[in-house]
Write a protein that holds these residues in place. Sequence first.
Motif, PDB file in Angstrom:
ATOM      1  N   PHE A   1      -1.557   1.440 -10.675  1.00  0.00           N
ATOM      2  CA  PHE A   1      -2.115   2.347  -9.753  1.00  0.00           C
ATOM      3  C   PHE A   1      -2.531   3.374 -11.167  1.00  0.00           C
ATOM      4  O   PHE A   1      -4.375   4.534 -10.435  1.00  0.00           O
ATOM      5  CB  PHE A   1      -0.328   2.987  -9.054  1.00  0.00           C
TER       6      PHE A   1
ATOM      7  N   ARG B   1      -5.301  -2.554  -5.413  1.00  0.00           N
ATOM      8  CA  ARG B   1      -5.585  -3.534  -4.203  1.00  0.00           C
ATOM      9  C   ARG B   1      -6.251  -4.318  -5.322  1.00  0.00           C
ATOM     10  O   ARG B   1      -6.189  -5.930  -5.020  1.00  0.00           O
ATOM     11  CB  ARG B   1      -6.784  -2.938  -3.539  1.00  0.00           C
TER      12      ARG B   1
ATOM     13  N   THR C   1       3.454  -2.383 -10.229  1.00  0.00           N
ATOM     14  CA  THR C   1       2.250  -1.680  -9.018  1.00  0.00           C
ATOM     15  C   THR C   1       1.701   0.085  -9.632  1.00  0.00           C
ATOM     16  O   THR C   1       0.278   0.571  -9.037  1.00  0.00           O
ATOM     17  CB  THR C   1       3.139  -1.543  -7.396  1.00  0.00           C
TER      18      THR C   1
ATOM     19  N   LEU D   1      -4.832   3.433  -4.967  1.00  0.00           N
ATOM     20  CA  LEU D   1      -4.404   2.435  -4.133  1.00  0.00           C
ATOM     21  C   LEU D   1      -6.137   1.560  -4.187  1.00  0.00           C
ATOM     22  O   LEU D   1      -5.642   0.196  -4.259  1.00  0.00           O
ATOM     23  CB  LEU D   1      -5.280   3.086  -2.486  1.00  0.00           C
TER      24      LEU D   1
ATOM     25  N   GLU E   1      -1.162  -0.579   3.785  1.00  0.00           N
ATOM     26  CA  GLU E   1      -0.406  -1.585   3.001  1.00  0.00           C
ATOM     27  C   GLU E   1       0.819  -1.972   2.591  1.00  0.00           C
ATOM     28  O   GLU E   1       1.493  -2.217   1.166  1.00  0.00           O
ATOM     29  CB  GLU E   1      -1.171  -1.656   1.640  1.00  0.00           C
TER      30      GLU E   1
ATOM     31  N   LEU F   1      -3.049   3.857   3.018  1.00  0.00           N
ATOM     32  CA  LEU F   1      -1.864   3.550   2.120  1.00  0.00           C
ATOM     33  C   LEU F   1      -0.855   2.682   3.058  1.00  0.00           C
ATOM     34  O   LEU F   1      -0.082   1.327   2.837  1.00  0.00           O
ATOM     35  CB  LEU F   1      -1.283   4.458   1.524  1.00  0.00           C
TER      36      LEU F   1
END
Length: 440
Positions: free
Chosen positions: A278, A363, A274, A359, A115, A112
């Motif tokens: 998630f 992605r 985001t 994550l 990133e 994590l």
Amino acid sequence: MTEYERVRLFWTDLNGVARGISLPGSEYEDAVEEGVGFANGVAELTLEPGLLDEPRYGAEGGDMMAVADPDSLREVSWAEDTAAVFTDLTNVDHSPFDLCARGALRRVIEDLRSEGFHPFAGIEAEFSVLQPDGDGDWEPYNTRCSYDMSAVDMADDLVRAWSDAMETAGSSVLGVHQESQPGQYEVNIEYDDALTTADSLMFFRHAAKAIARDRGYKASFMPRPYSGEDANGLHFHLSLWDEAAEENLFASETGNLQFPAGKHPAGESGLSETAHHFIGGLLDHMQGLTAICAPTVNSYRRLLPGIWAPVNVAWGPDNRSTILRIPPELGPAARIEHRVPDSACNPYLGLAATLAAGLDGIRNETEPGEPTLANAYEEDYDSLPRTLWAALDELAADEVLTEALGEPLVEEFLKLKRDEFDRYMDSVTEWEREEYIDEF
């Protein structure tokens, strides 16, 4: 060197059981620099306890080293001149030991961080306090229910001791209250980085048991100790921050969610893209995640409708009928509450698998679908696995979680838990005798 006369060296096995050794303080420096050796086969102990028939590490397997993490050193308030320290397991040559649960969480956190995300977690830990029943068995400590202040008053000595132990150890307790069932309490452990939070939970389990035992009681983190009663959850509250830990990356100024009783701050506050991705990752991997987060046969006596436990793979704002709840505190406090983990969950593996799933969603820009404000128990969603065996099959098929935790670790976890299920199937219960013995 350390100022303490004794140091308790902790490591956590795949089942989530704290193991280790008590050392003289003079040995602490060596524990940090070199570690303390244990036969590596004990990493695969069953809960019976015993050893697996075909373990990864047998009598010929050699040692693993428990290497103390000095950042985790904390004082033990209930034992004189004593500290506790958490460890990472390595091979003798200090290469990573592949069955280390704490190491698995470290790797996911590093992934994590690569990133640009800094994961934080808070925990609601539910557990049962029991007292002797006079006949050699145990019964709930009280007969009270949710938020009853008499229950807090009755347990004032315990509450103070639990809180003092955590504060002395540097982990803040935000509150302690009576939960919904007799003898059931909940402790809220303050947000911190994910690894520190996992250490804090393991420390609290140790403290709660020791403090209760010292007073003639028993603290149990069994998910559902009694029929007809609600069960013990271990809810994760999760958010991702920027590298400097100054900005909550789940927060958004777009008011894109409705809440049944309002939200704070009101107006244009919501969840970021985001956070949505998630959530999408968690939903996408929830079937396999369940094996890690609900890791015992008894766990599946909790995952039933009607007792406010999660059942259907859905998410919703301030909705406790879903597996993922979005609390109404937004802005810097924006977070996702993962409600599947229970009190037996290994926090290192549970957080590692959960963060890895999230994550993966980020992605792949996984969309979570629409949230629900309705009663998810009554809606048409995929269901969580109904048994440990079914959940283990889902974990075995989840390549993302297997890669994140490490294939050897997942393989041994599956062996341990299938062994547990087989032993359960070999035991006939009183319920079965009452149901069947006269009818057939």
